[in-house]
Design a protein around this motif. Structure first.
Motif, PDB file in Angstrom:
ATOM      1  N   ARG A  29       0.817  -1.213   0.000  1.00 51.20           N
ATOM      2  CA  ARG A  29       0.000   0.000   0.000  1.00 51.20           C
ATOM      3  C   ARG A  29       0.851   1.264   0.000  1.00 51.20           C
ATOM      4  O   ARG A  29       0.556   2.235  -0.688  1.00 51.20           O
ATOM      5  N   THR A  30       1.915   1.269   0.811  1.00 49.05           N
ATOM      6  CA  THR A  30       2.700   2.492   1.012  1.00 49.05           C
ATOM      7  C   THR A  30       3.904   2.592   0.094  1.00 49.05           C
ATOM      8  O   THR A  30       4.608   3.612   0.118  1.00 49.05           O
ATOM      9  N   GLY A  33       4.270   5.680  -2.133  1.00 46.47           N
ATOM     10  CA  GLY A  33       4.434   6.973  -1.480  1.00 46.47           C
ATOM     11  C   GLY A  33       5.870   7.461  -1.420  1.00 46.47           C
ATOM     12  O   GLY A  33       6.119   8.661  -1.286  1.00 46.47           O
ATOM     13  N   VAL A  54      -2.232   7.725  -5.654  1.00 51.87           N
ATOM     14  CA  VAL A  54      -2.581   7.519  -4.253  1.00 51.87           C
ATOM     15  C   VAL A  54      -4.085   7.626  -4.045  1.00 51.87           C
ATOM     16  O   VAL A  54      -4.702   6.808  -3.360  1.00 51.87           O
ATOM     17  N   GLN A 150       5.262  -0.039   6.515  1.00 54.30           N
ATOM     18  CA  GLN A 150       5.674   1.318   6.171  1.00 54.30           C
ATOM     19  C   GLN A 150       7.183   1.477   6.268  1.00 54.30           C
ATOM     20  O   GLN A 150       7.808   2.161   5.453  1.00 54.30           O
ATOM     21  N   SER A 153       8.884   0.202   3.236  1.00 59.33           N
ATOM     22  CA  SER A 153       8.816   1.169   2.138  1.00 59.33           C
ATOM     23  C   SER A 153       9.823   2.291   2.323  1.00 59.33           C
ATOM     24  O   SER A 153      10.477   2.728   1.362  1.00 59.33           O
ATOM     25  N   THR A 236      -1.325  11.298   7.013  1.00 58.97           N
ATOM     26  CA  THR A 236      -0.230  10.448   6.548  1.00 58.97           C
ATOM     27  C   THR A 236      -0.267  10.209   5.048  1.00 58.97           C
ATOM     28  O   THR A 236       0.782  10.016   4.425  1.00 58.97           O
ATOM     29  N   MET A 237      -1.459  10.216   4.456  1.00 58.60           N
ATOM     30  CA  MET A 237      -1.559   9.920   3.032  1.00 58.60           C
ATOM     31  C   MET A 237      -1.256  11.122   2.155  1.00 58.60           C
ATOM     32  O   MET A 237      -0.784  10.962   1.026  1.00 58.60           O
TER      33      MET A 237
END
Length: 417
Positions: A29-30, A33, A54, A150, A153, A236-237
């Motif tokens: 997911r991350t 980013g 995103v 996270q 990543s 955070t996103m």
């Protein structure tokens, strides 16, 4: 709901495998980013356009929560995790070799859709393999374990991107998803022997969605998750890093340290909230309200502080931002107490929709306000006004939590709330 008191090592193996699946999902997911600049080069597009990836992924994740919960209730955790990790593996392989913006978006849609199946499946395993006294703490530990994804990543993936480039980096993410898939197939079983909880009745996959959404407890879980998760999702996103650097004058390195504080705070506070939830079940809704109220007060202090807020106040802000996700996870314990075992997947999806839909609303509201007030170069005062929009969501969610809690008390004679 009825849970088996399975002893020995087997429940712990199942829990570890489910938690590893969630760590892999968070890694997947991350992963994008940390790759905005390499992605812009890979897809020959402006860096600013990378935010579309995103938003699309998060939107798919939120939109898929209730269908994913219905699939979970129908097929069980083992099959749902296998499907989710399999789809994410395919998506990451596609992303590794994609060279155009549209193909990259298709890959992120697959990743978001597969991701939607993982967390609720992992939580369901805890509820079915462990006695009620262990469920709140293990749920919080699983949730905060996602921070390891996270970290994967932020550190190893960045190193691979820097040293090896785009394709090897995202093939590495795909490999982690595949290994988690393999562990799931080998180690996970839906429930202890003799316990059957999957829903295979008539009416199709979505037969239980309306039933769950009519339950006062599921409604309470929806708003508790909205209360605790909306602000940290938006922070955070999308908007946390720009706010700290553009509005608060922090350097990139300083902002990175503050984000690390948020991660550590969540990892430390999560199990503690789980223990309090287990010991004081009748106070768990008030615990969520108190945590978010303190966070809102700290946010208000930061926003009204003349000029840049002092460093100690920013540290306190990030600590409280780390505390709010554990508060949102109390929603899953509410579902555990009231929702039948064969509907727990749908109920978990409904709760997650509460947090993510409100989080995406806050992301959009802040973006619209910044664009309206400051255009391409918003000032600190523009940020001050735009970031205040999350306080309105908190007020709305808190009111609804209090109202739906009263409905739970009226509907269940033995309510724990």
């Amino acid at each position: 709901m009825t849970q088996a008191n399975a002893g020995g090592w087997r429940p712990w193996i199942v829990w570890i495998a489910g938690t590893v699946a969630f760590i892999a999902a968070m890694f997947s997911r991350t992963s994008f980013g940390v790759a905005a600049i390499p992605a812009a080069e890979q897809f020959s597009a402006p860096v600013g356009a990378m935010s579309v990836f995103v938003i699309v992924q998060a939107g798919v994740y939120a939109a898929m929560q209730i269908p994913a919960g219905a699939v979970l209730d129908r097929l069980g955790s083992r099959m749902s995790i296998a499907i989710g990790l399999g789809v994410m593996t395919v998506g990451q392989v596609g992303l590794a070799f994609a060279t155009s913006f549209p193909l990259g978006l298709v890959a992120r849609v697959l990743i978001g859709g597969g991701d939607a199946l993982i967390f609720s499946s992992s939580i369901r395993l805890i509820m079915l393999w462990f006695p009620p006294g262990k469920v709140p703490v293990l749920t919080q530990i699983t949730a905060v374990a996602g921070q390891a994804g996270q970290w994967l990543s932020a550190v190893p993936l960045v190193m691979i991107l820097t040293d090896q480039g785009w394709t090897p980096a995202f093939l590495a993410v795909a490999a982690v998803c595949f290994l988690a898939w393999l562990l799931n197939v080998i180690a996970v079983r839906d429930a202890p022997p003799g316990i059957v909880v999957t829903s295979r009745g008539s009416g199709g996959v979505f037969a239980g969605v309306r039933e769950v959404m009519a339950m006062p407890a599921a409604q309470l879980a929806f708003f508790v998750h909205m209360l605790g998760a909306s602000a940290p999702i938006a922070f955070t996103m999308m908007w946390g890093f720009p706010y700290l650097t553009s509005a608060q004058g922090q350097s990139d390195a300083q902002a990175g340290i503050l984000f690390t504080i948020l991660v550590i705070s969540s990892m430390v506070i999560g199990p503690f909230v789980g223990m309090l939830t287990r010991r004081f079940a009748s106070w768990r809704v008030w615990l969520a309200l108190i945590i978010v109220a303190i966070a809102a007060v700290v946010w208000a202090a930061v926003l009204i502080w003349p000029g840049s807020a002092p460093h100690w106040l920013l540290v306190l802000l990030l600590i409280m931002m780390g505390a709010t996700p554990p508060a949102s996870n109390i929603a899953f314990d509410i579902n555990r107490s009231y929702v039948p075992a064969h509907r727990i997947g749908t109920a978990t999806g409904v709760a997650i929709v509460g947090g993510f839909s409100a989080g995406l609303f806050v992301v959009a509201a802040i973006g619209v306000l910044l664009g309206f007030l400051g255009g391409p170069n918003p000032s600190p005062d523009d940020f001050r006004i735009a970031m205040s929009s999350q306080l309105l969501v908190w007020v709305f969610a808190a009111i609804m939590v209090v109202r739906t809690r009263r409905r739970v008390l009226d509907s269940y004679p033995d309510a724990e709330e």
